[in-house]
Design a protein around this motif. Structure first.
Motif, PDB file in Angstrom:
ATOM      1  N   GLN A   1       0.836  -1.204   0.000  1.00 45.17           N
ATOM      2  CA  GLN A   1       0.000   0.000   0.000  1.00 45.17           C
ATOM      3  C   GLN A   1       0.868   1.251   0.000  1.00 45.17           C
ATOM      4  O   GLN A   1       0.633   2.189  -0.774  1.00 45.17           O
ATOM      5  N   LEU A   2       1.867   1.272   0.873  1.00 52.60           N
ATOM      6  CA  LEU A   2       2.741   2.445   0.963  1.00 52.60           C
ATOM      7  C   LEU A   2       3.518   2.627  -0.337  1.00 52.60           C
ATOM      8  O   LEU A   2       3.686   3.750  -0.822  1.00 52.60           O
TER       9      LEU A   2
ATOM     10  N   VAL B   1       7.170   1.002  10.588  1.00 55.53           N
ATOM     11  CA  VAL B   1       5.714   1.131  10.764  1.00 55.53           C
ATOM     12  C   VAL B   1       5.024  -0.195  10.435  1.00 55.53           C
ATOM     13  O   VAL B   1       4.165  -0.679  11.182  1.00 55.53           O
TER      14      VAL B   1
ATOM     15  N   ARG C   1      -1.171   4.431  -6.633  1.00 55.31           N
ATOM     16  CA  ARG C   1      -2.383   4.705  -5.867  1.00 55.31           C
ATOM     17  C   ARG C   1      -2.441   6.210  -5.604  1.00 55.31           C
ATOM     18  O   ARG C   1      -1.457   6.818  -5.177  1.00 55.31           O
TER      19      ARG C   1
ATOM     20  N   LEU D   1       8.534   9.356   4.373  1.00 58.66           N
ATOM     21  CA  LEU D   1       9.047   8.152   5.053  1.00 58.66           C
ATOM     22  C   LEU D   1      10.253   7.597   4.299  1.00 58.66           C
ATOM     23  O   LEU D   1      10.193   7.436   3.078  1.00 58.66           O
TER      24      LEU D   1
ATOM     25  N   CYS E   1      -3.358  13.313   1.263  1.00 63.10           N
ATOM     26  CA  CYS E   1      -2.571  13.277   2.506  1.00 63.10           C
ATOM     27  C   CYS E   1      -1.591  12.105   2.521  1.00 63.10           C
ATOM     28  O   CYS E   1      -0.436  12.259   2.937  1.00 63.10           O
ATOM     29  N   MET E   2      -2.064  10.942   2.098  1.00 63.79           N
ATOM     30  CA  MET E   2      -1.186   9.777   2.210  1.00 63.79           C
ATOM     31  C   MET E   2       0.028   9.889   1.295  1.00 63.79           C
ATOM     32  O   MET E   2       1.119   9.451   1.654  1.00 63.79           O
TER      33      MET E   2
ATOM     34  N   CYS F   1      -8.365  16.040   4.188  1.00 59.55           N
ATOM     35  CA  CYS F   1      -7.822  15.134   3.182  1.00 59.55           C
ATOM     36  C   CYS F   1      -8.902  14.918   2.123  1.00 59.55           C
ATOM     37  O   CYS F   1     -10.084  14.828   2.463  1.00 59.55           O
TER      38      CYS F   1
ATOM     39  N   LEU G   1      -7.236  18.675  10.047  1.00 59.08           N
ATOM     40  CA  LEU G   1      -6.690  18.140   8.806  1.00 59.08           C
ATOM     41  C   LEU G   1      -7.797  17.936   7.788  1.00 59.08           C
ATOM     42  O   LEU G   1      -8.871  17.464   8.113  1.00 59.08           O
TER      43      LEU G   1
ATOM     44  N   ALA H   1      -5.267   9.636  -4.376  1.00 59.10           N
ATOM     45  CA  ALA H   1      -6.554  10.065  -3.859  1.00 59.10           C
ATOM     46  C   ALA H   1      -6.796  11.490  -4.344  1.00 59.10           C
ATOM     47  O   ALA H   1      -5.890  12.144  -4.855  1.00 59.10           O
TER      48      ALA H   1
ATOM     49  N   TRP I   1       1.471   4.312  -3.107  1.00 60.30           N
ATOM     50  CA  TRP I   1       1.396   5.784  -3.004  1.00 60.30           C
ATOM     51  C   TRP I   1       2.720   6.404  -3.409  1.00 60.30           C
ATOM     52  O   TRP I   1       2.768   7.450  -4.032  1.00 60.30           O
TER      53      TRP I   1
ATOM     54  N   ILE J   1       2.434  12.007   3.172  1.00 57.74           N
ATOM     55  CA  ILE J   1       3.032  11.305   4.308  1.00 57.74           C
ATOM     56  C   ILE J   1       4.083  10.316   3.827  1.00 57.74           C
ATOM     57  O   ILE J   1       5.213  10.281   4.322  1.00 57.74           O
TER      58      ILE J   1
ATOM     59  N   THR K   1     -10.122  12.535   0.345  1.00 58.08           N
ATOM     60  CA  THR K   1     -11.091  11.444   0.368  1.00 58.08           C
ATOM     61  C   THR K   1     -11.604  11.151   1.758  1.00 58.08           C
ATOM     62  O   THR K   1     -12.313  10.179   1.959  1.00 58.08           O
ATOM     63  N   ALA K   2     -11.239  11.972   2.740  1.00 57.00           N
ATOM     64  CA  ALA K   2     -11.721  11.753   4.099  1.00 57.00           C
ATOM     65  C   ALA K   2     -12.486  12.984   4.550  1.00 57.00           C
ATOM     66  O   ALA K   2     -11.893  14.028   4.768  1.00 57.00           O
TER      67      ALA K   2
HETATM   68  C1  HEM Z   1       3.244   6.741   8.939  1.00 57.91           C
HETATM   69  C2  HEM Z   1       1.982   7.078   9.075  1.00 57.91           C
HETATM   70  C3  HEM Z   1       0.883   6.492   8.217  1.00 57.91           C
HETATM   71  C4  HEM Z   1       0.763   5.243   7.686  1.00 57.91           C
HETATM   72  C5  HEM Z   1       1.715   4.057   7.801  1.00 57.91           C
HETATM   73  C6  HEM Z   1      -0.506   5.212   6.964  1.00 57.91           C
HETATM   74  C7  HEM Z   1      -0.996   4.104   6.276  1.00 57.91           C
HETATM   75  C8  HEM Z   1      -2.171   4.079   5.545  1.00 57.91           C
HETATM   76  C9  HEM Z   1      -2.679   2.940   4.802  1.00 57.91           C
HETATM   77  C10 HEM Z   1      -2.024   1.559   4.734  1.00 57.91           C
HETATM   78  C11 HEM Z   1      -3.839   3.323   4.209  1.00 57.91           C
HETATM   79  C12 HEM Z   1      -4.723   2.464   3.311  1.00 57.91           C
HETATM   80  C13 HEM Z   1      -5.880   1.886   4.076  1.00 57.91           C
HETATM   81  C14 HEM Z   1      -6.777   1.069   3.172  1.00 57.91           C
HETATM   82  O1  HEM Z   1      -6.705   1.189   1.948  1.00 57.91           O
HETATM   83  O2  HEM Z   1      -7.588   0.290   3.699  1.00 57.91           O
HETATM   84  C15 HEM Z   1      -4.069   4.719   4.551  1.00 57.91           C
HETATM   85  C16 HEM Z   1      -5.133   5.485   4.095  1.00 57.91           C
HETATM   86  C17 HEM Z   1      -5.295   6.826   4.338  1.00 57.91           C
HETATM   87  N1  HEM Z   1      -4.520   7.622   5.154  1.00 57.91           N
HETATM   88 FE1  HEM Z   1      -2.808   7.051   6.086  1.00 57.91          FE
HETATM   89  N2  HEM Z   1      -1.110   6.437   7.075  1.00 57.91           N
HETATM   90  C18 HEM Z   1      -0.291   7.253   7.809  1.00 57.91           C
HETATM   91  C19 HEM Z   1      -0.506   8.569   8.137  1.00 57.91           C
HETATM   92  C20 HEM Z   1      -1.559   9.339   7.697  1.00 57.91           C
HETATM   93  C21 HEM Z   1      -1.788  10.732   8.048  1.00 57.91           C
HETATM   94  C22 HEM Z   1      -0.895  11.530   9.014  1.00 57.91           C
HETATM   95  C23 HEM Z   1      -2.908  11.133   7.411  1.00 57.91           C
HETATM   96  C24 HEM Z   1      -3.590  12.473   7.415  1.00 57.91           C
HETATM   97  C25 HEM Z   1      -2.896  13.605   7.326  1.00 57.91           C
HETATM   98  C26 HEM Z   1      -3.394  10.004   6.631  1.00 57.91           C
HETATM   99  C27 HEM Z   1      -4.528  10.011   5.824  1.00 57.91           C
HETATM  100  C28 HEM Z   1      -5.013   8.909   5.136  1.00 57.91           C
HETATM  101  C29 HEM Z   1      -6.184   8.957   4.254  1.00 57.91           C
HETATM  102  C30 HEM Z   1      -7.049  10.190   3.945  1.00 57.91           C
HETATM  103  C31 HEM Z   1      -6.349   7.651   3.752  1.00 57.91           C
HETATM  104  C32 HEM Z   1      -7.411   7.184   2.743  1.00 57.91           C
HETATM  105  C33 HEM Z   1      -6.848   7.454   1.351  1.00 57.91           C
HETATM  106  C34 HEM Z   1      -7.750   6.975   0.234  1.00 57.91           C
HETATM  107  O3  HEM Z   1      -8.896   7.408   0.164  1.00 57.91           O
HETATM  108  O4  HEM Z   1      -7.306   6.162  -0.596  1.00 57.91           O
HETATM  109  N3  HEM Z   1      -2.563   8.940   6.837  1.00 57.91           N
HETATM  110  N4  HEM Z   1      -3.065   5.156   5.366  1.00 57.91           N
END
Ligand code: HEM
Length: 76
Positions: A3-4, A35, A12, A27, A19-20, A66, A64, A14, A7, A23, A68-69
């Motif tokens: 997943q990471l 992580v 991938r 990393l 945001c992702m 984002c 914050l 959004a 992005w 982020i 899609t959120a």
């Molecule tokens: C190291 C820190 C982070 C990691 C490892 C991480 C990891 C992930 C992962 C694996 C997903 C996918 C979930 C899925 O598809 O079911 C996700 C989605 C998301 N994350 Fe993070 N995240 C982190 C930090 C953040 C931060 C700080 C924010 C906000 C500023 C954020 C906002 C989002 C959003 C909005 C999505 C949904 C994106 C979409 O619609 O496709 N994340 N994150």
């Protein structure tokens, strides 16, 4: 890690602000591995189930936005 990586490479995406993507670009490989290793080592609760709705985020995170959120409490 997949997943990471998605992005990181842009496979991938959004809606902006993505945001992702922001982020993940901050990393290092080592950060991402740390992580993912921590997450994979967590036990899954016996009663695990999807949350009905996202709760309010603490402190500054509540502001914050984002792409899609929706903001906490906003209609989907
Ligand atoms: C190291 C820190 C982070 C990691 C490892 C991480 C990891 C992930 C992962 C694996 C997903 C996918 C979930 C899925 O598809 O079911 C996700 C989605 C998301 N994350 Fe993070 N995240 C982190 C930090 C953040 C931060 C700080 C924010 C906000 C500023 C954020 C906002 C989002 C959003 C909005 C999505 C949904 C994106 C979409 O619609 O496709 N994340 N994150």
């Amino acid at each position: 890690m997949a997943q990471l990586g998605g992005w990181r490479t842009g496979q991938r995406r959004a809606h902006a602000p993505d945001c992702m993507a922001s982020i993940v670009q901050r990393l290092s490989d080592r950060d991402a591995y740390a992580v993912v290793s921590w997450l994979a080592s967590q036990p899954v609760p016996a009663d695990a189930r999807p949350a009905a709705a996202r709760g309010a985020l603490p402190g500054d995170a509540a502001d914050l936005k984002c792409g899609t959120a929706p903001a906490p409490g906003a209609a989907r």
